[in-house]
Structures are given as C-alpha cells and as structure tokens.
Design an enzyme around this catalytic site. Structure first.
Site, mmCIF file in Angstrom:
data_model
loop_
_atom_site.group_PDB
_atom_site.id
_atom_site.type_symbol
_atom_site.label_atom_id
_atom_site.label_comp_id
_atom_site.label_asym_id
_atom_site.label_seq_id
_atom_site.Cartn_x
_atom_site.Cartn_y
_atom_site.Cartn_z
ATOM 1 N N ASP A 108 0.853 -1.190 0.000
ATOM 2 C CA ASP A 108 0.000 0.000 0.000
ATOM 3 C C ASP A 108 0.888 1.238 0.000
ATOM 4 O O ASP A 108 2.119 1.118 -0.048
ATOM 5 C CB ASP A 108 -0.976 -0.018 1.197
ATOM 6 C CG ASP A 108 -2.323 0.594 0.819
ATOM 7 O OD1 ASP A 108 -2.336 1.768 0.396
ATOM 8 O OD2 ASP A 108 -3.352 -0.099 0.914
ATOM 9 N N HIS A 155 -2.928 3.008 -4.696
ATOM 10 C CA HIS A 155 -2.247 2.619 -3.458
ATOM 11 C C HIS A 155 -0.822 2.130 -3.757
ATOM 12 O O HIS A 155 -0.366 1.125 -3.208
ATOM 13 C CB HIS A 155 -3.057 1.554 -2.711
ATOM 14 C CG HIS A 155 -4.346 2.098 -2.143
ATOM 15 N ND1 HIS A 155 -4.383 2.909 -1.033
ATOM 16 C CD2 HIS A 155 -5.638 1.983 -2.549
ATOM 17 C CE1 HIS A 155 -5.644 3.248 -0.765
ATOM 18 N NE2 HIS A 155 -6.418 2.711 -1.679
ATOM 19 N N GLU A 184 -9.757 2.666 -5.408
ATOM 20 C CA GLU A 184 -9.323 4.017 -5.041
ATOM 21 C C GLU A 184 -8.105 4.492 -5.840
ATOM 22 O O GLU A 184 -7.067 4.806 -5.274
ATOM 23 C CB GLU A 184 -9.026 4.073 -3.536
ATOM 24 C CG GLU A 184 -10.261 3.757 -2.709
ATOM 25 C CD GLU A 184 -10.018 3.819 -1.209
ATOM 26 O OE1 GLU A 184 -10.884 4.324 -0.507
ATOM 27 O OE2 GLU A 184 -8.957 3.340 -0.733
HETATM 28 C C1 ACM Z 1 -10.948 -0.481 0.447
HETATM 29 O O1 ACM Z 1 -11.426 -0.419 1.582
HETATM 30 N N1 ACM Z 1 -10.307 0.553 -0.065
HETATM 31 C C2 ACM Z 1 -11.071 -1.662 -0.378
#
Ligand code: ACM
Ligand code: ZN
Length: 756
Positions: free
Chosen positions: A195, A268, A332
């Site tokens: 991440d 991420h 995201e």
């Molecule tokens: C997430 O909670 N961004 C998958």
C-alpha cells in the site's frame, strides 16, 4: 434416546477415573460457528490415556492436529488404537462437509475431503475443555457426551483480511491469526501486502522495494481529521522475506487455509513509486506515505515499463503462493495524473479507449491476462467494474453491495465485504473508552445480522456469491493486541454468517455461546473486546407518553440503574419496568451478577423536548444499512455519538434528497429547532449545502456553511406557531474531484431534531 435440538448446550461433568458421577467441574460448551445439524445422544465417550487415532494418509493433517491438541493440552498420551477414526465417506457431497459421530465406544469422523476432516477436528476441539488450549487440563481422561453432528458450510469462500502495510505484524502473530481462522472454519486469509504506506513483500528482482518502499520516515499521530496533523518523527517499517512468506503459507496449508496475497494496482502504489519514480506518471520523486487516505500517485498505465515491473513482481508472487487467486487491488485510483500524462493519453488513443475509466479496465485486463497465463485468477475490489470487467475476474464488493449485484448479473463470482457489515476497523461500541478507530459503527449484532445474498439477485444469480469476508485495515491499529481487539468477537459473528444456514441463526443464542467462547480465547491469550455486558436502551412512545426500556443479552444477569447521574452499584434500583421519560434525565446503568458489576457503565443523556414521541415520517426511507432506530430515533430525546455515525441515533441516506415531517399533534409555539449532520468526508459523508424549514404558515432556508468539521450544527432560531415541521434536506451531490470517493454520490447523516 436422541434429543434433537437446534443448539447444543452441553453441560457435562469431568469425571474421575472410576467413572462415578462425581462432578469436579461443570463445563458448558457450545460450538461456533453453529453446525447445521446436531443432536445429543445418551451416554458419554471417555477419552483416556492410551487410546489412539486411526486414519489413512489423506487425513494426516487433521489427525496430527488432533493428536497434538490432545497430547499437548492434557495428560493424555495416545497410542496406536482405533478409538478415534477418520472414515472416507463419498456420500458426503459438500466438499468441506463432515459428520462427527460420538458413541460410547468410538469417535468417528466421516468426510469426503481433507478439509472436511479438519473442520470436524475443530468441532471436536470445541467439545473439549478450554484447558486443552493452553495445556492446563492436567487430567489423563475426559468425558465427551455422545452426539451426532452433520455439518457443512453455507458458503465455500469464508475469508478474513489483514492489512500489514499501514502497520506490520510479526510472522508469529500472523500464525496466531491463522490459528484463529482455522478454529472458526474460515478457510481464506487475505493478506494485504502492499500500500501507500509500505511494501511488505520481498521481491528479489527489485531490491529498492526492500530498501525504500518498506519504510516510511514517520507516521501520523491521532486521527486523520484532527487538525492540525501531527507526526511521530519515528521511522517505521519492515517486510516479510520470501522465507517468511513460505513459512506462513506452509503453516496455513497445515490448517487448510488458503493465503491470497494482495498486490495493489494501479492505486495505493505510493510506496513502490517512492523507490522507482519511473513507475508513476510524472517521474517525480515522492516519499512513502506518512499519513492515511487516498493518494494521486498511482502506477502509470501508459508506460510498458510499469507492466514489466508488475509482471516481474507477480512472477515472484505466483511462485510463493499456491492459491488459485491473486488479489490485484484495483480500488481508489484517482485518475488525476493519468489525465495529464502523455503516455497514458497515448495509450487511450492507441487502444481506442473512451476515457481514464476504460484505461483502468485496460490495466486490470492486461494484468488478468498475464496472471491467467500463469494459471491464476484475479480478485479485485469493486472498482474493477469501472470501464468494463476483466473477463474472468472475481469482484470483492466493498462499497456496499451494488458492485456484487452488477458483477453477479454479468455472471462473475463475487465476495461480499461491504463496509456496512464487514469493516472491523470501525468502532464496535458507543462507549467512550474505545480505542481510536477510523470511524463508523459496526457492533457485533450488525455483523451477525448480515445477509450476504443481495436482495436484487435471483436464485441463479445468487450462485455467484462465493462467500463473505471480514476486513481489517490497520491505519489506527498499531499493535497485535489491538488487531485482536478489533477482530474479536466480530470474527465469531462473521464465521457464523459464512458457515451457518440462516435458519440456524439466532443472535441471543449466539451471544450466549460467545460468552462461553471467550473462555477459550482467554486460554489462547487472544485479546477480545467484551461488550456483552453492556445495556441496550430503547425509547418507546404510547398514547403521548414515552418510556425508556433496557435490556442486556446474556442470561442470568440483572440490570441496575440510576436516573440522578450517580454511578449504579449493587444497591441501585433493579430494572423491571420501562422508565418514564417526561423531563431531562441521565440514566446510568450496568449489568450485575451475584452483586458484582460486569462490564462498563452505560450512560444515556435524555434531552426532553417538544418533538419527543410525536409522529414523524421520512421520505425516502434511510438506507437499510444505516437505518438507526428508524424515523422515531430522530425525536427520541437521545443524540447520536459524536464520532460514530451509524449508531442507533444517526440515520444515513445515500444520494437522496430527504424530506422529514414531524406532526406535533396540534399547533404549538416553538422557538428553536436544532439538528446536526455528520461530515466525515473521508467516509463519503457530507453535510448538505442548505436545509429548508417549512411550517404551517411560513418557511425558511438556512445555508449550511462549508466546513471540514466532522460535525456540522444547524440552528433555526425564531418563534413560530405550527403543528407540522417539515425539513427538506437536499443531498450534497456528487463528491468532487480530488476527494475520497470522488464521482460517487455523497451520504447524508442526520441526528436528533431537537424542538424547543
Ligand atoms: C478499500 O477499503 N479501499 C477496499
Ligand atoms: Zn501515465
């Protein structure tokens, strides 16, 4: 004579070796997750020193597990005998099903698979005293009641996730986590390894992932929304070597658990780009993230080098994880850089793509093709639906259940992990003493009540729901003890959602089993949140009068309370009848057993006002997952938590303009109306831009100033006479670019409407 019962409440005595009925201790045992069918029969099986286990080699893992569990847990030493036998039974159709048959002379485990045998052993384990868990059962025999359990899971995919990027946990701890999954018949460990804040898996081809990406210079202190932000100034990080990973995977295999690694892309990706800036669109040098949230630095989809990098990474990943699935993230990923990047724009042109969403789809499909060529399938978060789903992908639905519905209707497998029921990083109690959490509110009962099959799916489509998963994101969870605190007991509820048929579910019964199960967790030195002894209050209104009712779920307790603000003690009034509510009051209450308080004191502040107990209607209805205690909860004299939207007092609406009408019964004078909105923008929750108050004879629009505060108060302050109060609350609209959840509809969360 068999006694058919829906739940086994076994009370049995541990006997001395002469088998006389001399109970030395009474043990109550109950199984989690609740088996499908169980019956207790007359008589006991006595497991004693010198007995043995017989199995063929298919069942070695389970037989070894059981042998070690018995020998290390007690003074029983096993020999070569057939007192416990594993029997292959090809009539058992479910791939993980088993029959556990305990008669006075033998324990038989019948199954058609090694997994089924393992689950049977976990059930048998829960029939043995908790002292077996830590070796404190110091006798050389134990009595087990005769019974028959026929069991099989409701869903084939039963997962638990752990984010080790935001905070990292030791290999020893990961094994302990796997132990717990095994005990609860959860068969998949989703390991979130990369991440923005850290890359935690050794990739030999890219040493800077270890040197640079695995460490951040410092970490945010406190909550993301605290202003101003503060940092701890301490370097943080680490990574799992490939040897560590192999050790974990091998350990998981010994527990019949599949480890699915997650390598996040295209978003991420900040930690990777910090080491190799050429993987981003701008080539700018950036740092491993030190705070939480969503970042615009994502992998460039235009440069082939990005794909070369990811394919090389995945080559090593695929070698380490035998799982059929590789999770590739997909969530995201803000498209800000892609819109500016000549390479990304070139790719869009060359591939004939419409926009950046289709570019995301291109990205995922290209990776899918690569992984399929290696014999692997991909799972992605539901954003992989954007711009078109990759042909063979499985979707993990987290932003509610729409992603699951859409994917299942396109004949794709889905796994249910909606934030509303599966995010164990949310608060689990409204008690003020809870450790800092990201926000939200997900109590045990809500997890337990989760129905993984979305209503929108017909029977055929619902076959695509492979199962469910609890997720633990660790931004606010720095320690292993706290991981356990957030996971337990909610994982117990999730195990039952995943395993047990809905007809076999009953919350009150479950809670009593949890109370018992906690002793096993104590023996295993697992830290857990214990909110079982909290009191739940509800307001009821009848014929213009309001009363407060109290209840607690576990058996054989009394509730004591005060209304004058003093702490309840063993002398305080015992709650028998609803408490009249006709003036401001503070109710403090706690659960007692044998004169001793269990759990914390529960405090409710009642603000008596002119709206309490009146008629209220709301159009449209709040979202089913944030329906609080219904419309009446907005005029029950109780305000919601300052941090935990989603408790019983807040109502949540997704994208709708809302109209709330209160009927005061007759025209009366009112001077103020106060309410408030949650404004947790990181969770896509926005206060409205204005609201309109309408009365019998006049109306007023109140502008709501733009604010970054988590709570936004609104006050109407003028004398009016009216019978009806109508609040028109328009939704904020679409979340703007650059914010978390941009492009999605905003949520509106409203609290008590206080009429004076
Ligand atoms: C997430 O909670 N961004 C998958
Ligand atoms: Zn680019």
């Amino acid at each position: 004579m068999p006694i058919k019962k829906f739940t086994v409440f076994i009370v049995f005595a541990v006997l001395f070796s002469n088998c006389k009925q001399k109970p030395s201790e009474i043990i109550v045992l109950q199984i989690i997750p609740n088996p499908q069918n169980q019956s207790i029969n007359e008589g006991n099986f006595v497991l004693r020193d010198g007995m043995g286990i017989q199995n063929d080699s298919d069942f070695n893992i389970s037989a070894d597990f059981l042998k070690n569990f018995i020998q290390e847990g007690s003074n029983i030493t096993l020999k070569e005998n057939d007192d416990i036998v594993f029997v292959k039974d090809s009539n058992i159709s479910n791939a993980e099903g088993y029959v556990l048959d305990i008669s006075t002379s033998q324990i038989q485990i019948k199954t058609n698979s090694a997994q089924g045998a393992f689950h049977a052993v976990q059930t048998l384990r829960q029939l043995l005293p908790v002292g077996f868990e830590n070796g404190s059962f110091n006798k050389n025999e134990v009595v087990i009641p005769c019974l028959n359990i026929e069991d099989a899971p409701r869903f084939p995919y039963r997962g638990m996730h752990l984010d080790v990027a935001r905070h990292m946990f030791s290999v020893e701890f990961i094994k302990k986590y796997i132990d717990a999954l095994a005990l609860l018949k959860i068969n998949t460990f989703h390991w979130h390894l990369t991440d923005d804040q850290g890359w935690r898996i050794e990739i030999k081809e890219y040493p800077k992932l270890q040197e640079v990406s695995a460490y951040r210079e410092q970490t945010l202190i406190g909550h993301f929304s605290d202003q101003p932000n503060a940092y701890d100034g301490k370097r943080y990080g680490g990574y799992y070597t490939q040897e560590d990973i192999k050790e974990v995977v091998a350990y998981a295999q010994k527990h019949h658990i599949t480890v699915i690694p997650e390598i996040e892309m295209p978003g991420h990706a900040r930690a990777a780009i910090a080491a190799y800036p050429e993987l981003g669109c701008t080539g700018d040098s950036i740092k491993v993230a030190q705070t939480w949230g969503v970042f615009e630095d994502i992998f460039c989809a235009g440069k082939d080098n990005t794909f070369n990098f990811l394919e090389t990474v995945l080559d090593e990943v695929v070698e380490l994880f035998p799982s059929n699935y590789i999770h590739i993230g997909g969530d995201e990923a803000p498209k800000t850089h892609w819109k500016q990047c000549p390479d990304c724009q070139n790719r869009i042109k060359e591939e004939g793509l419409k926009n950046e969403h289709e570019l995301q789809s291109y990205f995922i499909q290209r990776i899918e093709k690569y992984l399929n060529s290696k014999g692997k399938q991909i799972i992605g978060w539901d954003e992989i639906l954007e711009g078109g789903l990759a042909p063979n992908a499985t979707v993990m639905s987290w932003r509610g259940t729409n992603g699951a519905v859409e994917a299942a209707k396109e004949n794709h497998n889905v796994i249910m992990t909606p934030t509303s029921h599966c995010y164990f990083d949310y608060y689990q109690s409204t008690n003020e003493g809870e450790p800092l959490a990201i926000g939200g509110y997900l109590p045990l009962e809500k997890v337990y009540g989760f129905n993984p099959i979305p209503e929108e799916l017909n029977q055929d489509e619902s076959q695509y729901v492979l199962g469910v998963q609890g997720n633990l994101w660790t931004e606010y969870i720095p320690t292993e003890r706290q991981v356990e605190y957030m996971v337990f007991p909610r994982i117990l509820a999730m195990s039952e959602v995943a395993w047990s048929n809905s007809e076999n579910k009953n919350y009150e019964d479950f809670v009593n089993r949890v109370e018992e199960f906690n002793k096993r967790l104590d023996a295993l030195d697992v830290n857990y949140a214990n909110h079982l002894y909290e009191v739940e209050g509800d307001l009821i209104s009848e014929n213009g009068e309001s009363f407060y009712t109290l209840k607690t779920l576990t058996k054989d307790k009394v509730i004591r309370y005060t209304t004058n603000g003093s702490e309840p003690n063993e002398q305080s009034a015992i709650y028998d009848d609803p408490i009249p509510f006709n003036e401001n009051m503070t109710v403090k209450t706690a659960v007692f057993k044998n004169g001793k308080q269990l759990g914390k004191t529960f405090t409710e502040y009642f603000n008596y006002h002119k709206g309490v107990g009146k008629k209220i209607t709301i159009s449209p209805e709040p979202s089913k997952v944030y329906a609080g205690s219904g419309a009446q909860g907005l005029i029950n004299g109780i305000s919601g938590s300052d941090t935990r939207y989603g408790d019983k007092e807040w109502l949540g609406f997704w994208g709708d303009d809302v109209e709330i009408t209160i009927d005061l019964g007759e025209e009366i004078e009112i001077n103020t109306i106060k309410t408030r909105f949650h404004n947790g923008q990181g969770q896509w929750i926005y206060a409205p831009k204005h609201i309109e108050f309408q009365f019998d004879h006049d109306s007023q629009i109140i502008e709501v100033p733009h604010s970054k505060d988590i709570l936004v108060n609104v006050l109407f302050d003028k004398m009016v006479r009216t019978r009806y109060i109508r609040l028109k609350v328009p939704n904020y609209g679409i979340i703007p670019e650059g914010k978390q959840g941009s492009g999605n509809k905003a949520w509106t969360f409203i609290d008590e409407i206080i009429v004076k």
